[in-house]
Design an enzyme around this catalytic site. Structure first.
Site, short mmCIF file in Angstrom:
data_model
loop_
_atom_site.label_atom_id
_atom_site.label_comp_id
_atom_site.label_asym_id
_atom_site.label_seq_id
_atom_site.Cartn_x
_atom_site.Cartn_y
_atom_site.Cartn_z
CB CYS A 45 -0.91 -0.01 1.23
SG CYS A 45 -1.93 1.45 1.39
CB CYS A 49 -8.25 -4.31 -17.79
SG CYS A 49 -7.29 -4.19 -16.27
CG HIS A 98 -10.34 3.14 -4.00
ND1 HIS A 98 -11.40 2.27 -4.14
CD2 HIS A 98 -9.92 3.44 -5.26
CE1 HIS A 98 -11.62 2.05 -5.42
NE2 HIS A 98 -10.73 2.76 -6.13
CG HIS A 109 -13.74 -1.61 -8.13
ND1 HIS A 109 -13.21 -0.39 -8.45
CD2 HIS A 109 -14.83 -1.37 -7.35
CE1 HIS A 109 -13.95 0.56 -7.90
NE2 HIS A 109 -14.94 0.00 -7.23
CG ASP A 159 -5.64 -20.44 -18.16
OD1 ASP A 159 -6.21 -21.14 -17.30
OD2 ASP A 159 -4.65 -20.84 -18.83
NE ARG A 219 -10.25 -7.73 -15.04
CZ ARG A 219 -10.71 -6.48 -15.06
NH1 ARG A 219 -9.88 -5.46 -14.84
NH2 ARG A 219 -11.98 -6.22 -15.31
CB CYS A 270 -9.13 -4.15 -11.78
SG CYS A 270 -8.84 -2.86 -12.98
#
Length: 140
Positions: free
Chosen positions: A52, A70, A107, A110, A118, A124, A126
């Site tokens: 963090c 993504c 935060h 997500h 796979d 995931r 993200c």
């Protein structure tokens, strides 16, 4: 951040503002999102530990990072322990699962499931690059 919880690492809003850059503060403390494909760790393949950026708690390891294309770093599982917490997020007209640092409540991003990647978990995570700090794994 809308939900008020108690965390082991607690600072005033002013202390967070003094510690974090404006972009870090917007993402970590106000649940913002950095623009896709702009983060320093999006395509990083360096081995190490992702912590963090606000409090230093270990969150993810490079061996669970994968290329999801993504626009943000993606992991299929958090590091061992309870260092991340998952919270229902009903913002932006949808239902998602927010990922926060369990030590300071910052935060991170997500988590999504069932997208067909796979990976061992079919999840995931993200995560915003600006929420993380990568340190090399010690050679031993």
């Amino acid at each position: 951040m809308t939900e008020q919880r108690s965390y082991p690492v607690a600072k005033t809003d002013q202390e967070w503002r003094e510690q974090l850059s404006p972009q870090e503060y917007a993402v970590l403390r106000q649940a913002g999102t950095e623009r896709a494909f702009t983060g320093e760790y999006t395509d990083t393949e360096t081995e190490g530990v992702y912590s963090c950026r606000a409090c230093g708690a270990e969150l993810f390891r490079s061996d669970t990072k994968f290329h999801s294309h993504c626009g943000w770093p993606s992991f299929y599982a958090p590091a061992e322990g309870d260092n991340v917490e998952l919270i229902e997020d009903r913002s932006m007209g949808m239902v998602r699962t927010e990922v926060r640092c369990a030590s300071c409540g910052s935060h991170l991003g997500h988590v999504f499931e069932g997208e067909g990647y796979d990976t061992p978990t079919d999840q995931r995570y993200c995560i915003n690059s600006v929420s993380l700090r990568l340190t090399d794994t010690p050679q031993g």
